[in-house]
Design a protein around this motif. Structure first.
Motif, mmCIF file in Angstrom:
data_model
loop_
_atom_site.group_PDB
_atom_site.id
_atom_site.type_symbol
_atom_site.label_atom_id
_atom_site.label_comp_id
_atom_site.label_asym_id
_atom_site.label_seq_id
_atom_site.Cartn_x
_atom_site.Cartn_y
_atom_site.Cartn_z
ATOM 1 N N THR A 54 6.195 -2.806 8.720
ATOM 2 C CA THR A 54 6.200 -1.396 9.111
ATOM 3 C C THR A 54 6.762 -0.472 8.036
ATOM 4 O O THR A 54 6.732 0.740 8.209
ATOM 5 N N GLY A 55 7.283 -1.010 6.957
ATOM 6 C CA GLY A 55 7.786 -0.169 5.878
ATOM 7 C C GLY A 55 9.295 -0.055 5.806
ATOM 8 O O GLY A 55 9.816 0.828 5.135
ATOM 9 N N THR A 56 10.032 -0.944 6.492
ATOM 10 C CA THR A 56 11.493 -0.898 6.417
ATOM 11 C C THR A 56 11.966 -1.529 5.111
ATOM 12 O O THR A 56 11.420 -2.537 4.662
ATOM 13 N N GLY A 78 10.897 4.010 -3.655
ATOM 14 C CA GLY A 78 9.604 4.123 -2.979
ATOM 15 C C GLY A 78 8.422 4.389 -3.885
ATOM 16 O O GLY A 78 7.277 4.364 -3.429
ATOM 17 N N PHE A 81 5.176 2.078 -3.869
ATOM 18 C CA PHE A 81 4.339 2.224 -2.677
ATOM 19 C C PHE A 81 3.536 3.519 -2.728
ATOM 20 O O PHE A 81 2.389 3.564 -2.286
ATOM 21 N N ARG A 86 0.457 2.351 -0.507
ATOM 22 C CA ARG A 86 0.800 1.297 0.455
ATOM 23 C C ARG A 86 2.064 1.672 1.249
ATOM 24 O O ARG A 86 2.798 0.795 1.689
ATOM 25 N N VAL A 87 2.318 2.957 1.439
ATOM 26 C CA VAL A 87 3.519 3.414 2.147
ATOM 27 C C VAL A 87 3.444 2.951 3.604
ATOM 28 O O VAL A 87 2.441 3.166 4.287
ATOM 29 N N GLY A 88 4.512 2.287 4.057
ATOM 30 C CA GLY A 88 4.585 1.834 5.447
ATOM 31 C C GLY A 88 3.813 0.569 5.741
ATOM 32 O O GLY A 88 3.666 0.200 6.901
ATOM 33 N N GLN A 89 3.335 -0.123 4.726
ATOM 34 C CA GLN A 89 2.558 -1.340 4.963
ATOM 35 C C GLN A 89 3.344 -2.623 4.689
ATOM 36 O O GLN A 89 2.921 -3.695 5.097
ATOM 37 N N TYR A 90 4.474 -2.512 3.994
ATOM 38 C CA TYR A 90 5.259 -3.698 3.643
ATOM 39 C C TYR A 90 6.722 -3.504 4.024
ATOM 40 O O TYR A 90 7.279 -2.426 3.827
ATOM 41 N N ASP A 91 7.328 -4.575 4.548
ATOM 42 C CA ASP A 91 8.778 -4.608 4.742
ATOM 43 C C ASP A 91 9.396 -5.215 3.488
ATOM 44 O O ASP A 91 8.866 -6.174 2.923
#
Length: 159
Positions: A54-56, A78, A81, A86-91
């Motif tokens: 979720t992007g944490t 950030g 990303f 890819r913002v919010g696609q990888y933890d």
């Protein structure tokens, strides 16, 4: 040698072999679905694991907003990303040691960039063009003997 056709004539190989080598990279993912990379900047070393999510972003067990209190440092972390969209696609889970907060943020950025490139090899060109895969080799210059600091002399006194 102007293009790949000239290379083919010299080596006797087809151009398909050269093009396949670029696309031959496969994602490097462990059994838990994570990708690992090490990022470095100044004296800071960051160990970074990314996985789809979720992007944490967690740094040394704390949330990114808590660990990197300054907005500019969070912006630096950030950047990979943002560039790759890819913002919010990888933890991201990372541990970082050494240096100050600015160096640590740069190390985390370097680690995230390397891990993204391993997770999705087609992003390598974008990250490399942005300069995120290059280790910034600038470090603090050492203090020399007979000097107050690295380059500063002691104050001159005429009398």
């Amino acid at each position: 040698m102007a293009d790949l056709q000239d290379l083919k004539e010299i080596t006797g190989e087809t151009t398909e072999a050269v093009e396949v080598a670029v696309e031959d990279r496969k994602p490097v993912v462990d059994e838990l679905g994570r990708t690992y990379a090490t990022g470095k900047r100044k004296d800071a070393v960051a160990r970074v694991w990314i996985k789809p999510g979720t992007g944490t972003i967690t740094v040394n067990g704390r949330d990114q907003e808590v660990y990197f209190a300054r907005p500019t440092l969070r912006l630096v972390v950030g950047q990979p990303f943002d560039v790759t969209e890819r913002v919010g696609q990888y933890d991201v889970v990372c541990t970082v040691k050494g240096g100050g907060l600015s160096g640590q943020a740069g190390a985390v950025k370097h680690g995230i960039s390397k891990a993204l490139q391993l997770a999705e090899p087609e992003l390598r060109g974008v990250l490399k063009a942005a300069g995120f895969l290059t280790r910034d080799a600038r470090v603090v210059e050492r203090k020399k003997f007979g000097r107050a600091k690295a380059r500063r002399s002691f104050q001159f006194s005429k009398r």
